[in-house]
Design a protein around this motif. Structure first.
Motif, PDB file in Angstrom:
ATOM      1  N   LYS B 356      47.383 -35.474  -5.148  1.00  0.00           N
ATOM      2  CA  LYS B 356      47.450 -36.752  -5.877  1.00  0.00           C
ATOM      3  C   LYS B 356      46.309 -37.699  -5.523  1.00  0.00           C
ATOM      4  CE  LYS B 356      52.435 -36.353  -5.354  1.00  0.00           C
ATOM      5  NZ  LYS B 356      52.324 -35.258  -4.354  1.00  0.00           N
ATOM      6  N   THR B 361      46.892 -51.209 -10.736  1.00  0.00           N
ATOM      7  CA  THR B 361      46.533 -52.067 -11.864  1.00  0.00           C
ATOM      8  C   THR B 361      46.820 -53.527 -11.528  1.00  0.00           C
ATOM      9  OG1 THR B 361      48.718 -51.765 -12.864  1.00  0.00           O
ATOM     10  CG2 THR B 361      46.968 -50.271 -13.577  1.00  0.00           C
ATOM     11  N   VAL B 372      49.628 -46.458  -9.805  1.00  0.00           N
ATOM     12  CA  VAL B 372      49.696 -45.291 -10.678  1.00  0.00           C
ATOM     13  C   VAL B 372      49.151 -44.091  -9.915  1.00  0.00           C
ATOM     14  CG1 VAL B 372      48.992 -44.285 -12.876  1.00  0.00           C
ATOM     15  CG2 VAL B 372      49.368 -46.760 -12.698  1.00  0.00           C
ATOM     16  N   PHE B 374      48.345 -40.099  -9.921  1.00  0.00           N
ATOM     17  CA  PHE B 374      48.064 -39.053 -10.902  1.00  0.00           C
ATOM     18  C   PHE B 374      47.454 -37.845 -10.209  1.00  0.00           C
ATOM     19  CE2 PHE B 374      43.462 -39.944 -11.248  1.00  0.00           C
ATOM     20  CZ  PHE B 374      43.406 -41.213 -10.714  1.00  0.00           C
ATOM     21  N   GLU B 378      41.844 -35.271 -11.551  1.00  0.00           N
ATOM     22  CA  GLU B 378      41.895 -35.465 -13.009  1.00  0.00           C
ATOM     23  C   GLU B 378      41.397 -36.866 -13.367  1.00  0.00           C
ATOM     24  OE1 GLU B 378      45.544 -34.320 -14.868  1.00  0.00           O
ATOM     25  OE2 GLU B 378      45.483 -32.315 -13.983  1.00  0.00           O
ATOM     26  N   ALA B 380      41.377 -40.587 -14.600  1.00  0.00           N
ATOM     27  CA  ALA B 380      42.349 -41.658 -14.402  1.00  0.00           C
ATOM     28  C   ALA B 380      43.035 -41.973 -15.718  1.00  0.00           C
ATOM     29  CB  ALA B 380      41.644 -42.895 -13.869  1.00  0.00           C
ATOM     30  N   PRO B 381      44.337 -42.197 -15.689  1.00  0.00           N
ATOM     31  CA  PRO B 381      45.052 -42.518 -16.918  1.00  0.00           C
ATOM     32  C   PRO B 381      44.634 -43.887 -17.470  1.00  0.00           C
ATOM     33  CG  PRO B 381      46.526 -42.631 -15.008  1.00  0.00           C
ATOM     34  CD  PRO B 381      45.222 -42.118 -14.515  1.00  0.00           C
ATOM     35  N   ASP B 382      44.813 -44.032 -18.740  1.00  0.00           N
ATOM     36  CA  ASP B 382      44.484 -45.293 -19.396  1.00  0.00           C
ATOM     37  C   ASP B 382      45.449 -46.379 -18.923  1.00  0.00           C
ATOM     38  OD1 ASP B 382      43.436 -47.162 -21.124  1.00  0.00           O
ATOM     39  OD2 ASP B 382      44.789 -46.566 -22.757  1.00  0.00           O
ATOM     40  N   THR B 383      44.926 -47.512 -18.563  1.00  0.00           N
ATOM     41  CA  THR B 383      45.804 -48.586 -18.079  1.00  0.00           C
ATOM     42  C   THR B 383      45.851 -49.751 -19.056  1.00  0.00           C
ATOM     43  OG1 THR B 383      43.992 -49.559 -16.811  1.00  0.00           O
ATOM     44  CG2 THR B 383      45.400 -47.958 -15.669  1.00  0.00           C
ATOM     45  N   VAL B 441      52.196 -40.193 -12.866  1.00  0.00           N
ATOM     46  CA  VAL B 441      51.741 -39.957 -14.226  1.00  0.00           C
ATOM     47  C   VAL B 441      50.989 -38.633 -14.313  1.00  0.00           C
ATOM     48  CG1 VAL B 441      50.181 -40.796 -16.053  1.00  0.00           C
ATOM     49  CG2 VAL B 441      51.511 -42.419 -14.693  1.00  0.00           C
ATOM     50  N   GLY B 442      51.355 -37.799 -15.294  1.00  0.00           N
ATOM     51  CA  GLY B 442      50.548 -36.611 -15.564  1.00  0.00           C
ATOM     52  C   GLY B 442      50.908 -35.376 -14.769  1.00  0.00           C
TER      53      GLY B 442
END
Lengths: 445, 445
Positions: B356, B361, B372, B374, B378, B380-383, B441-442
């Motif tokens: 991980k 945020t 968050v 993830f 990978e 980074a997820p959209d925040t 997430v993910g």
């Protein structure tokens, strides 16, 4: 595993800066005004037992005596003391504790106001020992006092100390020692085995089972068990709760056969689970396979499992953190100056002035009745029909550790016997008064 | 006081036996069956914050990285490992961690399941680091997390760490470091000053006053104060509660005059006493004489004195014992094997499989919204409209500590800023949910 005694490692690291600055500033002022040469007595004691426990266990004495003996300042350390004048630095260069220490032996029971260490010397030589003496006695006694309750709760079943990961890396080593002193059977900590000759034990973690997966990433618990047995023999302990406990036990027995040493369970409702697993093992014919449990056990959880088929307890966090009392709350107070008793007088933190020693009285049945504390060096008070035993013994003479003090093994045996002298309610886990009252006798002020 | 970095002292003592035996038996079995060479990821995280606190503070990272770098077995230690076969001993002789570590920087805030350290390497090299990594992270983070709450409670007033005597002698040194990281101003511990360059402070104890008696044994507080001032100057802090506080203050001012640096009060109802003493000092014209208080202070007692005329707090037992949480409860779990996510499945001790990394945020006001977590490596997820900051940073590459990691001073400053990003209720001392929720997430499983 050979035993490397403390003394062999004493030169590795000086204890001299394990000290609070105020001890050095007091020393400097005392050298200037002459107080440094006054004959004083300082005392280590605890005003109360933590969490209203019934008794405490003295631990750390041997380490503390070695720390005092090895309390020397080297030039590198002197160079750090730039706030001191040259005369003080020279005093520290020459420093070597030359006084006397009497006190409670390691493994002794103690109660509030028991005079655990009585340190006689000059003000200068005594004042700078406060921190290192208390650090050692407070941490070791906190662990031993908690561990002793766990040993009683386990009612004869062995307990393995496995809490290294939950405390400071060097506190882990001495915690293993204190737990062993209190009656634990073994430790997981290699350095404790190395340093103190304590039996070291351990088999495998969940990481072991989890590392054995098939090519597609699916679990292969059987491969993990097979490999462990191949490496450690069938008398090893297999950790069976990584996936499903019932299947884990089934796999373990299938792989190891009837000679499997044990299974370890590290999660769940341990009472219910161990009963189920015991039945499963017995149904499979593995009557001699032991059940080892771990998972945040403390003395209450251990006692709660007394009726369940547990063979060995593994205890971690709770023992190394003193089970709710990570410090024994001992203090180091000056009690006599040039033969005059002294004590702080303000507020609730009062204590008995004067140098002290103790005896403990017993009924003919061997049950302890009272701790009698009387002025140091005076004749022991009459205890009437009760038998009495001197608790205070010489520990250091002219700066040298008294020869023939008990080894760790001997102290461990001593404590096991001493626990039997407690009134039966003294072994209860409930909060209450000290099991043996302490009475001060023969003090004037 | 010069700063001797850890690295200069690293060779003094190997960390290699600060290890649980099962790590070595697993290693041996893994060398036999080939698992030792598998690529794995292990993770340090905490399932929960102790005592329902609102946030934790990461501490010990720097010490942990040095412990990993210096994790080497010497021949004396190898000789102790008589339960291992020769091949395993040779592996240990050659051992040197060569993997990667990512994680939270020292001084970072953390929450349940935050991936604090992500250790990538072979199973063999990762499995034997469990104990030393956890010992350091658990003890240092426990102290820093408690200390940070005290710093907030003190509301800008300085706090001096003086708890060395209430914890293991070497835990005392690192506790001083962790408290300083969290915002304490100074420590009483000389070794901590020596080793980490922390300001060291201290003046005198009750023993100082008690050692100053007249020939007939009657107290002479004035002599003690005079001598201390002569040695340390009028800006010293005099301990005024040995006998009678009001008389003590009167004597202190008479002896020192209007320039007296401070008076320390170590007992009694500190709120009432400090108000009375402040008035007395002001009436005597000593408006600049500070009031230093100590005596079993914790974050709640500190907060309770916020409205009282306290200038400096001295904190001992509570900070070095983590104020009710002497360990941070962090665990080290294998989360990935050859790219496959793995996790224990039985019982309540579940955790998220897979390597991980994290981002946090923030609202435009700078207040943290969410952590968050993830999959490692990978995107980074959209925040959305929230700004995001990467929390996971590289700490070790190919066994070497990444150059340019923050110094202790920098981490201290970082934490002071990070605390400001907590939602206001996150600084409350009451028990509640974590101030910032953690969201995974993910992850597939």
């Amino acid at each position: 595993m050979t035993h490397t005694p403390d003394s062999a490692r004493a030169t590795e690291r000086s204890t001299a800066l394990l000290t609070d600055k105020y001890e050095l500033t007091m020393l400097e002022a005392a050298l200037r005004d002459g107080t440094a040469a006054r004959r004083v007595t300082c005392e280590v004691f605890a005003r109360r037992l933590p969490n209203e426990r019934r008794y405490g266990v003295v631990a750390g004495t041997d380490r503390a005596l070695h720390a005092v003996r090895d309390f020397r300042f080297n030039e590198e350390q002197i160079a750090e003391l730039d706030f001191l004048e040259e005369g003080t630095k020279q005093y520290l260069r020459d420093y070597r504790f030359s006084g006397q220490i009497d006190g409670y032996r390691e493994g002794e029971l103690y109660f509030p106001n028991s005079p655990l260490l009585t340190v006689h010397g000059t003000f200068g030589e005594c004042v700078i020992l406060e921190t290192v003496l208390l650090s050692i006695m407070n941490s070791d006694s906190a662990v031993a006092s908690a561990a002793s309750r766990m040993v009683t709760a386990a009612d004869g079943r062995p307990i393995i100390e496995m809490g290294s990961r939950r405390t400071h890396e060097y506190a882990a080593v001495t915690a293993a020692r204190a737990a062993y002193l209190a009656g634990f059977s073994a430790t997981s900590n290699m350095e404790a085995g190395f340093r103190y000759g304590i039996p070291v034990s351990g088999t495998a973690a969940h990481a072991w089972t989890l590392s054995h997966i098939n090519e597609d990433g699916t679990p292969n618990e059987e491969a993990a068990f097979r490999s462990q047995i191949e490496s450690l023999g069938v008398d090893t302990v297999l950790l069976v709760d990584t996936y499903d406990i019932t299947k884990g036990v089934e796999t373990a027995v299938r792989v190891a056969g009837p000679q499997l040493g044990g299974v370890r369970i590290d999660s769940g409702d341990l009472g219910a689970v161990t009963r189920r697993v015991r039945k499963q093992l017995d149904d499979l014919g593995n009557h001699n396979t032991q059940i080892v449990v771990s998972s945040d056990l403390d003395e209450f959880a251990i006692a709660g499992l007394r009726g369940d088929p547990v063979d060995v307890y593994g205890v971690g966090t709770s023992v190394v953190t003193g089970s709710g009392a990570p410090t024994a709350g001992m203090v180091y107070k000056i009690v006599e100056v040039e033969g005059h008793p002294v004590a702080k007088r303000s507020s609730s933190k009062r204590s008995q002035a004067g140098a002290k020693q103790s005896l403990r009285t017993y009924r003919s049945t061997g049950v302890a009745v009272e701790e009698v504390v009387f002025p140091y060096g005076e004749a022991a008070p009459d205890t009437g029909s009760l038998s009495a035993r001197e608790i205070t013994i010489p520990l250091m003479r002219d700066g040298e550790i008294v020869p023939g003090l008990a080894s760790l093994e001997e102290s461990r045996t001593y404590l096991a016997e001493a626990r039997k002298t407690l009134p039966w309610e003294g072994l209860a886990l409930t909060r209450d008064e000290p099991a043996v009252p302490t009475r001060m006798v023969g003090f004037k002020a």
